[in-house]
Write a protein that holds these residues in place. Structure first.
Motif, PDB file in Angstrom:
ATOM      1  N   ASN A  87      -2.319 -13.488  -4.917  1.00  0.00           N
ATOM      2  CA  ASN A  87      -3.633 -13.836  -4.364  1.00  0.00           C
ATOM      3  C   ASN A  87      -4.324 -12.681  -3.655  1.00  0.00           C
ATOM      4  O   ASN A  87      -5.521 -12.728  -3.431  1.00  0.00           O
ATOM      5  CB  ASN A  87      -3.492 -15.000  -3.381  1.00  0.00           C
ATOM      6  N   ASN A  88      -3.552 -11.679  -3.239  1.00  0.00           N
ATOM      7  CA  ASN A  88      -4.148 -10.586  -2.483  1.00  0.00           C
ATOM      8  C   ASN A  88      -3.841  -9.243  -3.134  1.00  0.00           C
ATOM      9  O   ASN A  88      -2.704  -8.991  -3.547  1.00  0.00           O
ATOM     10  CB  ASN A  88      -3.585 -10.556  -1.056  1.00  0.00           C
ATOM     11  N   GLU A  89      -4.827  -8.397  -3.186  1.00  0.00           N
ATOM     12  CA  GLU A  89      -4.622  -7.021  -3.647  1.00  0.00           C
ATOM     13  C   GLU A  89      -4.269  -6.190  -2.425  1.00  0.00           C
ATOM     14  O   GLU A  89      -5.041  -6.135  -1.467  1.00  0.00           O
ATOM     15  CB  GLU A  89      -5.903  -6.516  -4.310  1.00  0.00           C
ATOM     16  N   VAL A  90      -3.071  -5.610  -2.429  1.00  0.00           N
ATOM     17  CA  VAL A  90      -2.642  -4.872  -1.247  1.00  0.00           C
ATOM     18  C   VAL A  90      -2.855  -3.380  -1.452  1.00  0.00           C
ATOM     19  O   VAL A  90      -2.393  -2.805  -2.421  1.00  0.00           O
ATOM     20  CB  VAL A  90      -1.149  -5.136  -0.964  1.00  0.00           C
ATOM     21  N   THR A  91      -3.559  -2.747  -0.538  1.00  0.00           N
ATOM     22  CA  THR A  91      -3.591  -1.282  -0.500  1.00  0.00           C
ATOM     23  C   THR A  91      -3.191  -0.889   0.903  1.00  0.00           C
ATOM     24  O   THR A  91      -3.719  -1.416   1.878  1.00  0.00           O
ATOM     25  CB  THR A  91      -4.998  -0.740  -0.806  1.00  0.00           C
ATOM     26  N   ILE A 104      14.637  -2.532  -5.455  1.00  0.00           N
ATOM     27  CA  ILE A 104      13.701  -1.664  -4.742  1.00  0.00           C
ATOM     28  C   ILE A 104      14.301  -0.264  -4.583  1.00  0.00           C
ATOM     29  O   ILE A 104      13.602   0.750  -4.691  1.00  0.00           O
ATOM     30  CB  ILE A 104      13.358  -2.258  -3.354  1.00  0.00           C
ATOM     31  N   ASN A 105      15.629  -0.234  -4.403  1.00  0.00           N
ATOM     32  CA  ASN A 105      16.307   1.045  -4.211  1.00  0.00           C
ATOM     33  C   ASN A 105      16.145   1.984  -5.415  1.00  0.00           C
ATOM     34  O   ASN A 105      16.135   3.204  -5.261  1.00  0.00           O
ATOM     35  CB  ASN A 105      17.794   0.782  -3.945  1.00  0.00           C
ATOM     36  N   PRO A 132       3.528   2.345   3.694  1.00  0.00           N
ATOM     37  CA  PRO A 132       2.642   1.848   2.627  1.00  0.00           C
ATOM     38  C   PRO A 132       3.266   1.992   1.235  1.00  0.00           C
ATOM     39  O   PRO A 132       3.031   1.159   0.349  1.00  0.00           O
ATOM     40  CB  PRO A 132       1.395   2.723   2.773  1.00  0.00           C
ATOM     41  N   HIS A 133       4.111   3.032   1.051  1.00  0.00           N
ATOM     42  CA  HIS A 133       4.770   3.238  -0.246  1.00  0.00           C
ATOM     43  C   HIS A 133       5.672   2.048  -0.584  1.00  0.00           C
ATOM     44  O   HIS A 133       5.722   1.582  -1.716  1.00  0.00           O
ATOM     45  CB  HIS A 133       5.577   4.542  -0.203  1.00  0.00           C
ATOM     46  N   LEU A 134       6.376   1.550   0.434  1.00  0.00           N
ATOM     47  CA  LEU A 134       7.253   0.397   0.219  1.00  0.00           C
ATOM     48  C   LEU A 134       6.448  -0.788  -0.307  1.00  0.00           C
ATOM     49  O   LEU A 134       6.861  -1.471  -1.247  1.00  0.00           O
ATOM     50  CB  LEU A 134       7.945   0.029   1.534  1.00  0.00           C
ATOM     51  N   TRP A 135       5.290  -1.012   0.297  1.00  0.00           N
ATOM     52  CA  TRP A 135       4.470  -2.149  -0.142  1.00  0.00           C
ATOM     53  C   TRP A 135       3.963  -1.941  -1.557  1.00  0.00           C
ATOM     54  O   TRP A 135       3.880  -2.890  -2.340  1.00  0.00           O
ATOM     55  CB  TRP A 135       3.330  -2.371   0.837  1.00  0.00           C
ATOM     56  N   ASN A 136       3.661  -0.701  -1.845  1.00  0.00           N
ATOM     57  CA  ASN A 136       3.246  -0.342  -3.192  1.00  0.00           C
ATOM     58  C   ASN A 136       4.342  -0.687  -4.208  1.00  0.00           C
ATOM     59  O   ASN A 136       4.104  -1.323  -5.245  1.00  0.00           O
ATOM     60  CB  ASN A 136       2.991   1.175  -3.190  1.00  0.00           C
TER      61      ASN A 136
END
Lengths: 421, 305
Positions: A81-85, A116-117, A155-159
């Motif tokens: 539902n959300n575009e994360v930047t 993720i690792n 922010p990279h993690l969220w990416n």
């Protein structure tokens, strides 16, 4: 003349049952086609089940990894539902904490952390650690989680997480080509020192080419001798070629281990005849030399046999004619004999090249670390590091290379022209 | 050996003998490693090289201990009542190499039967001129021979773990049959090239059913090709280790897997003894295939003088 014209004027020709002849013929050929196809049909189904579907599944695996998306439902819903930047707000952290709690209870946190690792080294402990404490956290979750570990604010993690939420991704192919997404989601090449797979593919192709050339150099004189000798001698000498061909791959590899070891037969011989001092024994195994020597030996019959069958069909009169017209023996060989062997060279070189690209057993046993090929890396990811998607992606690239050369082989030689023994 | 023609120059003469020497060395390279394994397997010491005693042909340097080890390794009580009936029973039940050999034979024979039956049938269809999409289908059916084993094994690993075929004999047998099929297709289609289709047409004309035609006319004529295809398929299965490593259960040992483990873990001359037995086995196979090939050439009337 007259009969022909009467025939043309008559009604169309018919078969015995009255159907027009061309229709009856069409039906008969159709039926014959079906009959031929039905004979092949059971095998076709069998090969599709035991070969085509498994390979398709491997390719599916290489672009589809559900480790994250299956086990982190709240975050997946949030990302849908959300575009994360950059770093998102409290809602996203609430979903993350809820997922961490769930994943820890379901004991799937390890799977998620590993996924993720792959793209963010070091994330494994961050995830398992976060999950351990997640249950006790209270709102506002964003601050609470960042308190546990600063890295949750990355922010990279969220990416990475946003990409992993979608099971379909090209990240494993990127990893297999030594590329990755950078912090902003662009595709970049890995730093020089961290490039593993592209150099390994290059090494595999280069060693395969080298082995093909070595096989050709060794096979050519032998095949020519076999093709020119009278049959009763050549049949006898042929045993020397066919015995290795029929001997187990593992037996031949074992034999080379016995020969090449630093305490093995070859080194003992060199030391025994005083060519080599005892302390300078040559390291012929557990390195590239081992792979090259053993694989050349194992693949040599695959070069000799196609060369031999082509050379056998070259009439000896051509060379004799060239000689009697004044050509030197070298000119006669190079201008007359050699060009006629090129189909055999093409077949042999391509066959050896294709077979050596996929070699696994021999490099694993005698190759050490510098003699490993791409197959060994695939096996390592399948059996030890358990990064199956990466193994599948490496396999997909290897398959593509093989298909290109197989297609070439079919063009040059024709698969239906292959002969054995 | 053909005599050199009178016009050869001395230089060409020298080159000719150099050439023969080079060929001899290459032949040596081909067979020496395989033949060297044999004497080494009789080593009395646990080394992979010839000891001083072996080089001087001292009987003390030789022994059968590694062959003995093939039988006794894994046995419950190898030293009790040697060669008695119970000792043999113990060996049959517990010896690891015998266990692996039994598995190899079960898998190999089943895979061969499956590959030969399906492959022969398909080869008969493929060698008919009216076969549609002949080249494409042939390309697909041959590809298990070309596609690297590691890819096939990886694919099978995923496929079998989903379908429950992993760790089953059926799964390994099906995989090995797939790997053997290209060989059956190649050898049988090669025999079918010389096959005279008017023979089967004549039989059909005289009232034989298609099955009778196959049994009485076609099969006897293509039998040499079928048998050598079957032998290829058997050897392929008997020598295959990658697929077994990926999809077999831990206790489903086969001879090549046992050798693989042996080489990787504790390398002992027992491996050489097993290798020697396998070399003798392949000599027998080679002889059979050669006899069949000549017989097939004779049957088809293309035997060279």
């Amino acid at each position: 003349m007259e009969t022909q014209s009467t025939l043309q004027n008559d009604a169309p020709l018919t078969a015995a049952d009255g159907t027009p002849l061309h229709k009856a013929l069409g039906r008969a050929t159709r039926r014959a086609k079906w009959r031929a196809f039905l004979l092949v049909f059971p095998l076709l189904i069998f090969i599709i089940i035991t070969f085509a579907i498994p390979i398709a599944q491997m390719l599916y695996r290489s672009v589809n990894n559900t480790a994250f998306s299956d086990n982190m439902p709240n975050l997946v819903a949030y990302f849908a539902n959300n575009e994360v930047t950059g770093v998102p707000g409290e809602d996203a952290y609430a979903a993350l904490v809820a997922d961490l709690v769930q994943a820890r209870e379901a004991k799937t946190i390890g799977v998620v952390a590993t996924r993720i690792n792959y793209e963010l080294p070091g994330a494994r402990s961050q995830f398992t650690g976060g999950a351990r404490k997640a249950k006790k956290l209270e709102a506002p979750f964003k601050e609470a989680l960042i308190d546990v570990d600063e890295d949750w604010n990355d922010p990279h993690l969220w990416n990475v997480m946003q990409r992993a939420a979608n099971p379909v991704s090209a990240s494993f192919y990127l990893a297999a080509l030594d590329m990755k997404y950078d912090d902003t989601g662009n595709i970049v090449r890995a730093p020089e020192k961290k490039r593993i797979y592209v150099p390994l593919f290059v090494r595999t192709l280069w060693l395969s080419a080298l082995i093909s050339v070595l096989c050709l150099i060794l096979a050519f004189p032998v095949a020519r001798l076999l093709a020119t000798l009278p049959l009763r001698y050549s049949n006898l000498l042929m045993i020397f070629v066919l015995l290795p061909f029929w001997t187990s791959l593992l037996v031949r590899t074992t034999a080379w281990i016995a020969l090449l070891q630093s305490q093995g037969v070859l080194n003992d011989m060199l030391v025994g005849t005083n060519i080599l001092a005892d302390e300078n024994r040559v390291q012929l195994m557990y390195n590239q030399a081992g792979t090259i020597i053993a694989m050349t030996h194992i693949l040599l019959p695959f070069m000799i046999l196609p060369l031999y069958s082509v050379m056998k069909s070259i009439p000896p009169t051509y060379v004799r004619a060239a000689r009697s017209l004044g050509a030197s023996s070298w000119t006669a060989f190079w201008k007359v004999y050699f060009p006629q062997t090129i189909p055999g060279i093409g077949a042999g070189v391509l066959l050896v090249f294709i077979l050596s690209i996929g070699f696994y057993i021999t490099p694993a046993l005698v190759g050490g670390s510098s003699g490993q090929l791409i197959s060994n890396e695939i096996a390592r990811h399948m059996l030890q590091s358990l990064n199956w998607s990466l193994a599948a992606a490496l396999g997909g690239i290897l398959l593509l290379i093989i298909i290109v050369f197989y297609w070439l082989f079919d063009k040059v030689v024709g698969v239906d022209n292959m002969k054995l023994g | 050996m053909a005599k050199l023609p009178a016009y050869t120059t001395p230089l060409e003469r020298v080159w000719h003998y150099t050439y023969l020497l080079i060929c001899a060395l290459i032949f040596l390279f081909l067979v020496a490693p395989i033949l060297l394994v044999m004497p080494l397997s009789f080593n009395a010491e646990p080394y992979f090289t010839f000891t001083q005693k072996m080089l001087t042909f001292d009987p003390a340097g030789f022994s059968m201990r590694w062959y003995d080890n093939i039988l006794t390794h894994g046995m419950a009580a190898p030293e009790i009542m040697r060669w008695s009936k119970n000792w043999w029973l113990d060996a049959w039940e517990n010896a690891q190499w015998l266990h692996a050999a039994k598995n190899s034979v079960i898998i190999g024979v089943s895979a061969t039967i499956l590959a030969t039956a399906l492959g022969t049938l398909a080869a008969m269809g493929l060698s008919r001129p009216e076969m549609p999409f002949r080249r494409a289908i042939m390309g697909l059916l041959i590809s298990p021979m070309i596609v690297p084993l590691i890819i096939t094994a990886t694919g099978l690993f995923f496929f079998y773990s989903k379908t429950g075929l992993a760790h089953t004999y059926i799964g390994i047998i099906m995989a090995h049959a797939t790997l053997g099929i290209p060989f059956v297709i190649i050898t049988v289609t090669a025999t079918m090239v010389g096959f005279d289709h008017s023979l089967s047409r004549a039989a059909l004309n005289l009232g034989a059913t298609p099955i009778t035609v196959f049994r009485e006319i076609t099969l006897p004529l293509i039998l040499p090709g079928v048998i050598s295809g079957a032998l290829f398929a058997f050897v392929t299965s008997f020598d295959e280790v990658v697929v077994v490593l990926f999809v077999a259960a831990f206790d489903q040992q086969t001879i090549p897997r046992q050798m693989w483990n042996g080489i990787r873990e504790q390398i002992s001359p027992t491996i050489l003894a097993v290798a020697t037995i396998l070399v003798i086995f392949s000599i027998l196979l080679l002889t059979t295939v050669e006899i069949l090939r000549r017989r097939s050439e004779k049957l088809r009337g293309i035997s060279p003088a």
